[in-house]
Design an enzyme around this catalytic site. Structure first.
Site, PDB file in Angstrom:
ATOM      1  N   HIS A  40      -7.130   7.707   4.829  1.00 31.50           N
ATOM      2  CA  HIS A  40      -8.117   7.954   5.887  1.00 31.50           C
ATOM      3  C   HIS A  40      -9.081   9.092   5.532  1.00 31.50           C
ATOM      4  CE1 HIS A  40     -10.008   7.741   9.724  1.00 31.50           C
ATOM      5  NE2 HIS A  40      -9.714   8.996  10.012  1.00 31.50           N
ATOM      6  N   ASP A  84      -1.519   4.318   5.123  1.00 33.44           N
ATOM      7  CA  ASP A  84      -1.576   4.232   3.674  1.00 33.44           C
ATOM      8  C   ASP A  84      -2.215   5.450   3.029  1.00 33.44           C
ATOM      9  OD1 ASP A  84      -3.991   3.810   4.707  1.00 33.44           O
ATOM     10  OD2 ASP A  84      -4.367   1.893   3.728  1.00 33.44           O
ATOM     11  N   ASP A 114      -2.787  10.094  15.875  1.00 36.31           N
ATOM     12  CA  ASP A 114      -3.469   9.068  15.103  1.00 36.31           C
ATOM     13  C   ASP A 114      -4.583   9.712  14.273  1.00 36.31           C
ATOM     14  OD1 ASP A 114      -4.231   6.284  14.451  1.00 36.31           O
ATOM     15  OD2 ASP A 114      -6.082   6.932  15.434  1.00 36.31           O
ATOM     16  N   ARG A 142      -9.954  10.180   2.525  1.00 41.03           N
ATOM     17  CA  ARG A 142     -10.838   9.742   1.458  1.00 41.03           C
ATOM     18  C   ARG A 142     -11.927   8.799   1.983  1.00 41.03           C
ATOM     19  NH1 ARG A 142      -8.673   8.583  -4.501  1.00 41.03           N
ATOM     20  NH2 ARG A 142      -7.826  10.599  -3.957  1.00 41.03           N
ATOM     21  N   HIS A 174       0.824  -1.202   0.000  1.00 42.58           N
ATOM     22  CA  HIS A 174       0.000   0.000   0.000  1.00 42.58           C
ATOM     23  C   HIS A 174       0.851   1.241   0.000  1.00 42.58           C
ATOM     24  CE1 HIS A 174      -2.457  -3.206   1.621  1.00 42.58           C
ATOM     25  NE2 HIS A 174      -3.306  -2.704   0.760  1.00 42.58           N
TER      26      HIS A 174
HETATM   27  P1  ADP Z   1      -7.034   1.650   7.066  1.00 38.43           P
HETATM   28  O1  ADP Z   1      -6.179   1.513   8.287  1.00 38.43           O
HETATM   29  O2  ADP Z   1      -7.742   0.395   6.704  1.00 38.43           O
HETATM   30  O3  ADP Z   1      -6.312   2.314   5.933  1.00 38.43           O
HETATM   31  P2  ADP Z   1      -8.233   4.212   7.660  1.00 38.43           P
HETATM   32  O4  ADP Z   1      -6.978   4.813   7.150  1.00 38.43           O
HETATM   33  O5  ADP Z   1      -9.511   4.766   7.137  1.00 38.43           O
HETATM   34  O6  ADP Z   1      -8.240   2.646   7.492  1.00 38.43           O
HETATM   35  O7  ADP Z   1      -8.291   4.404   9.222  1.00 38.43           O
HETATM   36  C1  ADP Z   1      -7.161   4.341  10.003  1.00 38.43           C
HETATM   37  C2  ADP Z   1      -7.585   4.529  11.436  1.00 38.43           C
HETATM   38  O8  ADP Z   1      -8.376   3.433  11.855  1.00 38.43           O
HETATM   39  C3  ADP Z   1      -6.422   4.563  12.388  1.00 38.43           C
HETATM   40  O9  ADP Z   1      -5.888   5.858  12.484  1.00 38.43           O
HETATM   41  C4  ADP Z   1      -7.049   4.109  13.692  1.00 38.43           C
HETATM   42  O10 ADP Z   1      -7.579   5.198  14.424  1.00 38.43           O
HETATM   43  C5  ADP Z   1      -8.228   3.284  13.254  1.00 38.43           C
HETATM   44  N1  ADP Z   1      -8.028   1.866  13.558  1.00 38.43           N
HETATM   45  C6  ADP Z   1      -7.222   0.990  12.945  1.00 38.43           C
HETATM   46  N2  ADP Z   1      -7.334  -0.232  13.524  1.00 38.43           N
HETATM   47  C7  ADP Z   1      -8.228  -0.095  14.533  1.00 38.43           C
HETATM   48  C8  ADP Z   1      -8.774  -0.975  15.515  1.00 38.43           C
HETATM   49  N3  ADP Z   1      -8.442  -2.263  15.553  1.00 38.43           N
HETATM   50  N4  ADP Z   1      -9.670  -0.468  16.396  1.00 38.43           N
HETATM   51  C9  ADP Z   1     -10.031   0.837  16.360  1.00 38.43           C
HETATM   52  N5  ADP Z   1      -9.543   1.697  15.456  1.00 38.43           N
HETATM   53  C10 ADP Z   1      -8.664   1.242  14.552  1.00 38.43           C
HETATM   54 MG    MG Z   2      -5.475   4.211   6.030  1.00 40.81          MG
END
Ligand code: ADP
Ligand code: MG
Length: 579
Positions: free
Chosen positions: A397, A394, A552, A399, A217
């Site tokens: 978030h 990656d 985060d 988007r 990614h």
């Molecule tokens: P992805 O990680 O699939 O690319 P996003 O970028 O939309 O999804 O979201 C990332 C966010 O998701 C992280 O910053 C974190 O806050 C949240 N996240 C990731 N894993 C978990 C989890 N197991 N429980 C709660 N929140 C999580």
């Molecule tokens: Mg992400």
């Protein structure tokens, strides 16, 4: 750089539609992805791969006899939704059960896992096989935390061939897990990849350097080093993979030297000239090696080396024939039978009849305004959240949150127009969010919003106690699904402080507006404080060090949204129930 696109937001959908048209002899598009053109003449296990787009030929390019039965196709680098996985499974199922197989990423694990639960509840047997081949993403003591990269290809191939040969669900799952246990990959990146419509790559490396341990990614490497010669690179990759040989190692290996998107085949062959002799000198027989692009990452420059230590049955299925758009091996009978039955889209749309009270209808209007506020706030914050996620994740978030909240607003407005009360409006919004956002945060936000709506119900205007309980239900659902604890550096780090602060404020008798505002301030501080934490969950975990100093993204967006929606949820006296 991606140069050919219309609306960047439609890129993945347009690519899928074009692919299905170009290969209409082998595949057909269904809701959520693609399946084989023809149904099998006899029931067989359906092997369904999937994940985000941007990895072609993974995942839709390997649908066909001897390989996958279907692929669930998410947005770029984003997990597909539960609904998409479910829909593709229904289209591919021929009566002998379904197995989803995918790389180990939190969003995929949640969505495919929830889709299997739903299928099993309906009496369609469904299993999951995760791929965890990337040796750079976690130490050997934590194999189960490793992400899946090019090793996907061997694991999927073995399962696809086994299912084609008539193996039952248990055997296909067992073989898939064994193939994964026997597979190791190390990757390296020379330059980043760029989303369609973006003017900056997701990450970049200094000229003349490479990042060892890349993910597919575009996650930056674990460490950067000066660009070696081809011989030195080959030696490094071979040394690292062989150092990780599984316990049951044999002398016969399947080998993949994979290009990540913009590394030329000629470069791969130059590298192969070092890799192959080194492996042979180490005593290995190379069984049907593959040199080329099998699992890519948009236009990333980079390579990965995958070894699967074969035993008799793994070799049998690795070498078996296959006929797919992107990969052909040996000769399979090309069966021409009538078109498969199309998925009945109507089956997924329940006719809904809402019933609710006047009080709940009035509150539903406020909920809708809260969703409007959320959607416009996230649109304005998209690039900020994306940049934050690109530091160690990656980059998707922003988007994902924009897509999810826009879909939620649209579905909630439709439900409201059809007479829904507050609970149903939020449930409709939550389901749409989970379906359209993709990613880990999408499925969690969607499920959380649904739980929030379920707690509100459609009868009464919520009292402050009920509102606090609904926020707790939102939080419980998210921690229940995502299993993150406080301090893991996820959205939970701002969510739990918000929920506790709101409950405490309400029980101490503060006015609800004040209790909410004070909880929002707590959440904002808590989100900022995540900058000091190392991520222990989610995609940012392998890049823990790089993430220190940046908050985060999920915790940040959650605090922003909760602060913004307060006035809508708490407006007008939220007192005892009004009938
Ligand atoms: P992805 O990680 O699939 O690319 P996003 O970028 O939309 O999804 O979201 C990332 C966010 O998701 C992280 O910053 C974190 O806050 C949240 N996240 C990731 N894993 C978990 C989890 N197991 N429980 C709660 N929140 C999580
Ligand atoms: Mg992400």
């Amino acid at each position: 750089m991606t140069r050919i696109f219309n609306d960047p937001a439609d890129f993945a959908d347009e690519a899928l539609a074009g692919f299905c048209d170009a290969h209409s002899d082998l595949v057909r598009q269904v809701e959520g992805g693609a399946v084989r053109r023809n149904r099998p003449s006899m029931p067989k296990v359906a092997v369904i791969t999937g994940g985000g787009s941007g990895h072609y030929p993974a995942f839709a390019g390997i649908i066909g006899p001897g390989f996958a039965d279907g692929a669930v196709v998410g947005n770029i680098f984003t997990s597909p939704s539960t609904q998409q996985a479910y829909s593709v499974a229904k289209a591919a199922n021929s009566g002998a059960g379904v197995v989803f197989t995918y790389g180990n990423y939190a969003g995929d694990v949640l969505n495919f896992g929830m889709a299997s639960e739903r299928l099993n509840a309906e009496g369609i047997r469904a299993e999951n096989v995760l791929v965890t081949d990337d040796i750079a993403s976690a130490p050997p003591s934590e194999l189960e935390k490793r992400r899946g990269i090019a090793g996907d290809f061997v694991v999927f191939k073995v399962m696809g061939a086994a299912a084609e040969a008539g193996q039952d669900l248990e055997s296909v799952v067992r073989l898939g897990r064994k193939a994964n246990d026997h597979t190791r990959t190390i990757g390296t990146a020379f330059s980043g990849c760029t989303f369609p419509g973006a003017d900056q790559p997701l990450f970049s490396l200094p000229e003349g350097y490479m990042g060892l341990g890349l993910g597919i990614h575009g996650e930056p490497g674990l460490f950067d080093t000066e660009l070696p010669t081809a011989v030195e690179l080959g030696q490094e990759l071979v040394r690292r993979v062989l150092a990780e040989a599984p316990a049951a190692a044999s002398g016969r290996v399947a080998v993949i030297l994979n290009g990540l998107g913009s590394t030329k085949n000629e470069e791969l062959f130059v590298l192969w000239r070092t890799v192959a002799p080194l492996l042979r000198e180490a005593g290995f027989t190379l069984v049907m090696p593959e040199v080329g692009e099998l699992v890519t990452s948009l236009d990333m420059a980079g390579v990965s080396l995958t070894l699967t230590w074969l035993d008799g049955e793994l070799e049998q299925y690795w070498t078996a024939p296959a006929l797919t758009p992107a990969f052909r091996r040996g000769s399979v009978g090309f069966e021409v039978s009538p078109d498969g039955q199309a998925v009945d889209d109507a089956a997924f749309v329940d006719a809904v009849h809402y019933s609710s009270t006047e009080a709940s209808r009035a509150y539903a209007g406020q909920c809708l305004r809260a969703l409007e506020e959320t959607s416009s706030l996230l649109r304005a914050s998209e690039s900020m959240l994306g940049d934050m996620d690109a530091i160690a994740g990656d980059g998707d978030h922003g988007r994902g949150m924009v897509r999810g909240s826009a879909a939620a607003l649209e579905a909630a407005a439709t439900a409201f127009a059809a007479g829904a009360g507050a609970g149903s409006v939020l449930i409709a919004g939550g389901d749409a969010w989970a379906d359209k956002a993709g990613g880990t945060s999408g499925v969690l936000w969607g499920a959380g919003l649904r739980a929030f709506g379920e707690r509100l119900g459609n009868e009464e205007r919520p009292t402050p106690d009920v509102l606090a309980a609904a926020v707790r239900a939102f939080a419980d659902r998210i921690t229940g699904l995502g299993k993150a604890d406080l301090g893991d550096k996820t959205m939970v780090d701002s969510l739990l402080p918000f929920a506790s602060s709101l409950s405490a404020g309400v029980s101490s008798g503060s006015a609800i507006e004040e209790a909410w505002a004070s909880a929002a301030a707590t959440a904002t501080d808590a989100a900022a404080a995540t900058a000091d934490l190392r991520p222990l969950k989610g995609r940012a975990r392998p890049l823990a060090e790089k993430s220190i100093g940046t908050p985060d993204p999920g915790a940040t967006s959650l605090a922003m949204v909760f602060a913004a929606v307060g006035p809508h949820f708490t407006a007008v006296p939220v007192t005892a129930a009004i009938n």
